[in-house]
Each structure stands twice: as structure tokens, then as C-alpha cells.
Scaffold this motif. Structure first.
Motif, PDB file in Angstrom:
ATOM      1  N   ALA A 188       0.823  -1.213   0.000  1.00  0.00           N
ATOM      2  CA  ALA A 188       0.000   0.000   0.000  1.00  0.00           C
ATOM      3  C   ALA A 188       0.858   1.264   0.000  1.00  0.00           C
ATOM      4  O   ALA A 188       0.501   2.281  -0.608  1.00  0.00           O
ATOM      5  CB  ALA A 188      -0.932   0.001   1.205  1.00  0.00           C
ATOM      6  N   VAL A 189       2.005   1.206   0.669  1.00  0.00           N
ATOM      7  CA  VAL A 189       2.906   2.359   0.707  1.00  0.00           C
ATOM      8  C   VAL A 189       3.413   2.676  -0.692  1.00  0.00           C
ATOM      9  O   VAL A 189       3.479   3.840  -1.112  1.00  0.00           O
ATOM     10  CB  VAL A 189       4.085   2.084   1.666  1.00  0.00           C
ATOM     11  N   PHE A 190       3.768   1.639  -1.440  1.00  0.00           N
ATOM     12  CA  PHE A 190       4.285   1.835  -2.790  1.00  0.00           C
ATOM     13  C   PHE A 190       3.172   2.193  -3.767  1.00  0.00           C
ATOM     14  O   PHE A 190       3.408   2.901  -4.749  1.00  0.00           O
ATOM     15  CB  PHE A 190       5.043   0.584  -3.245  1.00  0.00           C
ATOM     16  N   ALA A 191       1.951   1.714  -3.482  1.00  0.00           N
ATOM     17  CA  ALA A 191       0.817   2.088  -4.332  1.00  0.00           C
ATOM     18  C   ALA A 191       0.563   3.591  -4.245  1.00  0.00           C
ATOM     19  O   ALA A 191       0.280   4.249  -5.261  1.00  0.00           O
ATOM     20  CB  ALA A 191      -0.430   1.308  -3.921  1.00  0.00           C
ATOM     21  N   ARG A 192       0.674   4.168  -3.055  1.00  0.00           N
ATOM     22  CA  ARG A 192       0.505   5.609  -2.904  1.00  0.00           C
ATOM     23  C   ARG A 192       1.608   6.366  -3.644  1.00  0.00           C
ATOM     24  O   ARG A 192       1.361   7.384  -4.288  1.00  0.00           O
ATOM     25  CB  ARG A 192       0.495   6.003  -1.424  1.00  0.00           C
ATOM     26  N   ALA A 193       2.819   5.841  -3.533  1.00  0.00           N
ATOM     27  CA  ALA A 193       3.950   6.488  -4.216  1.00  0.00           C
ATOM     28  C   ALA A 193       3.762   6.438  -5.726  1.00  0.00           C
ATOM     29  O   ALA A 193       4.063   7.403  -6.441  1.00  0.00           O
ATOM     30  CB  ALA A 193       5.253   5.813  -3.814  1.00  0.00           C
ATOM     31  N   ALA A 251       0.886   6.351  -7.303  1.00  0.00           N
ATOM     32  CA  ALA A 251      -0.187   7.297  -7.627  1.00  0.00           C
ATOM     33  C   ALA A 251       0.330   8.735  -7.644  1.00  0.00           C
ATOM     34  O   ALA A 251      -0.181   9.568  -8.388  1.00  0.00           O
ATOM     35  CB  ALA A 251      -1.335   7.152  -6.629  1.00  0.00           C
ATOM     36  N   ARG A 252       1.341   9.028  -6.832  1.00  0.00           N
ATOM     37  CA  ARG A 252       1.930  10.366  -6.822  1.00  0.00           C
ATOM     38  C   ARG A 252       2.935  10.564  -7.951  1.00  0.00           C
ATOM     39  O   ARG A 252       3.467  11.660  -8.116  1.00  0.00           O
ATOM     40  CB  ARG A 252       2.633  10.614  -5.471  1.00  0.00           C
ATOM     41  N   GLY A 253       3.216   9.493  -8.687  1.00  0.00           N
ATOM     42  CA  GLY A 253       4.175   9.591  -9.781  1.00  0.00           C
ATOM     43  C   GLY A 253       5.624   9.521  -9.327  1.00  0.00           C
ATOM     44  O   GLY A 253       6.529   9.917 -10.067  1.00  0.00           O
ATOM     45  N   GLU A 254       5.869   8.987  -8.131  1.00  0.00           N
ATOM     46  CA  GLU A 254       7.231   8.938  -7.598  1.00  0.00           C
ATOM     47  C   GLU A 254       8.060   7.778  -8.149  1.00  0.00           C
ATOM     48  O   GLU A 254       9.281   7.881  -8.226  1.00  0.00           O
ATOM     49  CB  GLU A 254       7.200   8.791  -6.070  1.00  0.00           C
ATOM     50  N   LEU A 255       7.426   6.667  -8.487  1.00  0.00           N
ATOM     51  CA  LEU A 255       8.165   5.442  -8.742  1.00  0.00           C
ATOM     52  C   LEU A 255       8.702   5.344 -10.160  1.00  0.00           C
ATOM     53  O   LEU A 255       8.064   5.772 -11.126  1.00  0.00           O
ATOM     54  CB  LEU A 255       7.279   4.219  -8.460  1.00  0.00           C
ATOM     55  N   ASP A 256       9.864   4.743 -10.255  1.00  0.00           N
ATOM     56  CA  ASP A 256      10.451   4.413 -11.555  1.00  0.00           C
ATOM     57  C   ASP A 256       9.546   3.407 -12.255  1.00  0.00           C
ATOM     58  O   ASP A 256       9.050   2.461 -11.635  1.00  0.00           O
ATOM     59  CB  ASP A 256      11.847   3.810 -11.335  1.00  0.00           C
ATOM     60  N   GLU A 257       9.334   3.582 -13.531  1.00  0.00           N
ATOM     61  CA  GLU A 257       8.433   2.703 -14.270  1.00  0.00           C
ATOM     62  C   GLU A 257       8.943   1.270 -14.334  1.00  0.00           C
ATOM     63  O   GLU A 257       8.162   0.337 -14.532  1.00  0.00           O
ATOM     64  CB  GLU A 257       8.228   3.241 -15.694  1.00  0.00           C
ATOM     65  N   GLU A 258      10.238   1.071 -14.180  1.00  0.00           N
ATOM     66  CA  GLU A 258      10.822  -0.270 -14.257  1.00  0.00           C
ATOM     67  C   GLU A 258      10.986  -0.915 -12.878  1.00  0.00           C
ATOM     68  O   GLU A 258      11.663  -1.932 -12.747  1.00  0.00           O
ATOM     69  CB  GLU A 258      12.173  -0.203 -14.973  1.00  0.00           C
TER      70      GLU A 258
END
Length: 218
Positions: A160-165, A167-174
Motif C-alpha cells: 500500500a505504501v508503494f501504491a501511494r507512491a 499514484a503520486r508519480g514517484e516510482l520508476d516505471e521499471e
């Protein structure tokens, strides 16, 4: 006048106050049927939690749980297929309350979650219970399978923590999310197994920072 001879049998003593004695109200549960009785199940789960707290994993056995709960071993094995399954349900009774604060960053959210989980393991019986489950899984295949299934169901706390990140556009696509979740779980387990569950804010922040640097967009 009643001339019947007195019953020579001694009056049974109430030994419920002794360590290991059956809990009050447990009598009569040995004939529990295949349908699970809430009262009987609660008595067994209470007895299992108390026994683990008093005797530790080395002194924990289904036989001793049955004795404390006033239940039959066949009843316990009918409702739980072994120590791990019983302990996992005891663990699930502990209420994990995670801070649901959206700090605005993956780093902040992750550090908050780490603190919450370690506090949960430290301040409730959950830490000792989960250590015992892990120990059982090292030598018992059915315990290992039960643990794997349980962890698969509980992975959503970290996800869930990474899902929020995301949604905010924080995560690398890979980002390889499964591997990242394993890394976070490994950090938590390492602290659990060596009893480093203190509120190490600096350590949690440092770990969260390293994870965030590795998975966020550049």
C-alpha cells in the motif's frame, strides 16, 4: 433419617489457580464436534497465547494447550492442522494499527510504516508469536507452507505504501515491486529475529531513504 453411607471419595480441589491449569469454564469441551464452537476456539487460542508467553516456543505443545483449555487434542487438530496454524491464528488476533498518514513522499510513508510494525511486535505478544512461527517453519513443511500463505495475504500492508507512491508519480516505471517488498520484509524480519525492535527513528529513516533513492524517478 438418611442412613446411606458417606461417599468415601475426596472432594476434588479447584486447581485452576495453579500454573498450567485449565481455564475457568473450560470443562466439558473435550467432546466438541467438527463444527467449530466460538467459545471452545477462543479458550484454545487464549491458552495458546498464555502458554507461549509463559513457556516460550521450547515449552509450547498442542498437548499443553489442550490441557490448559480443557479441550481434547483431536479437537485442536480438527480445527488447526498443527502448531503453526494455531499460532498464526493467535497472531492474527493481535490488532496491527498502521499510521495511515500520507506524508507526501515514499520515504516518509515507509519510515512511518516501519515504526508502526516494530512497535506492534514490541508492545504486543505478536513479536514472540511470529518468531515462534518462523522457528516452526524451519523444520516442519506444513508450517512453512502455512507461513508462506499467510505472508502472501499480508503483503498488502507494505504494498500500500508503494501504491501511494505510484499514484503520486514517484516510482520508476521499471520498478520490480516484488523484489522491493522482499527487501523491506527482510529488513523487518532481521530486526524481529534479533530483537532489535526499539523505536530506532534514525535507523528507520535511513533505510527508508535508501529504498526511496533506489526506486524513485530520476
Amino acid at each position: 433419617m438418611n442412613d446411606a453411607p458417606a461417599d468415601p471419595r475426596p472432594t476434588p480441589r479447584d486447581d485452576r489457580s495453579k500454573p498450567g491449569a485449565a481455564r475457568p469454564g473450560a470443562a466439558g469441551r473435550t467432546s466438541a464436534g467438527p463444527r467449530r464452537s466460538k467459545a471452545s476456539a477462543d479458550a484454545i487460542l487464549d491458552a495458546a497465547q498464555d502458554l507461549l508467553a509463559e513457556a516460550g516456543y521450547a515449552g509450547f505443545s498442542i498437548e499443553q494447550v489442550a490441557k490448559r483449555a480443557g479441550a481434547g487434542k483431536p479437537t485442536i487438530y480438527r480445527w488447526w492442522n498443527g502448531k503453526a496454524a494455531l499460532l498464526l491464528e493467535v497472531y492474527a488476533r493481535q490488532k496491527l494499527v498502521l499510521a495511515d498518514d500520507d506524508t507526501g513522499t515514499l520515504e516518509g510513508d515507509l519510515a512511518s510504516m516501519l515504526r508502526s510494525i516494530c512497535r506492534f511486535w514490541r508492545e504486543t505478544p505478536a513479536g514472540d508469536i511470529f518468531r515462534s512461527i518462523i522457528a516452526e517453519a524451519q523444520s516442519e513443511p506444513s508450517a512453512l507452507e502455512a507461513l508462506r500463505n499467510f505472508l502472501g495475504e499480508r503483503r498488502h500492508h507494505v504494498a500500500a505504501v508503494f501504491a501511494r507512491a505510484r499514484a503520486r508519480g514517484e516510482l520508476d516505471e521499471e520498478l520490480d515491486l516484488d523484489t522491493t517488498l522482499d527487501i523491506v520484509s527482510g529488513f523487518l524480519w532481521a530486526r524481529l529475529l534479533v530483537r532489535r525492535l526499539d523505536d530506532d527513528v534514525e535507523g528507520f529513516n535511513a533505510f527508508a531513504r535508501q529504498i526511496a533513492r533506489g526506486v524513485t524517478r530520476r
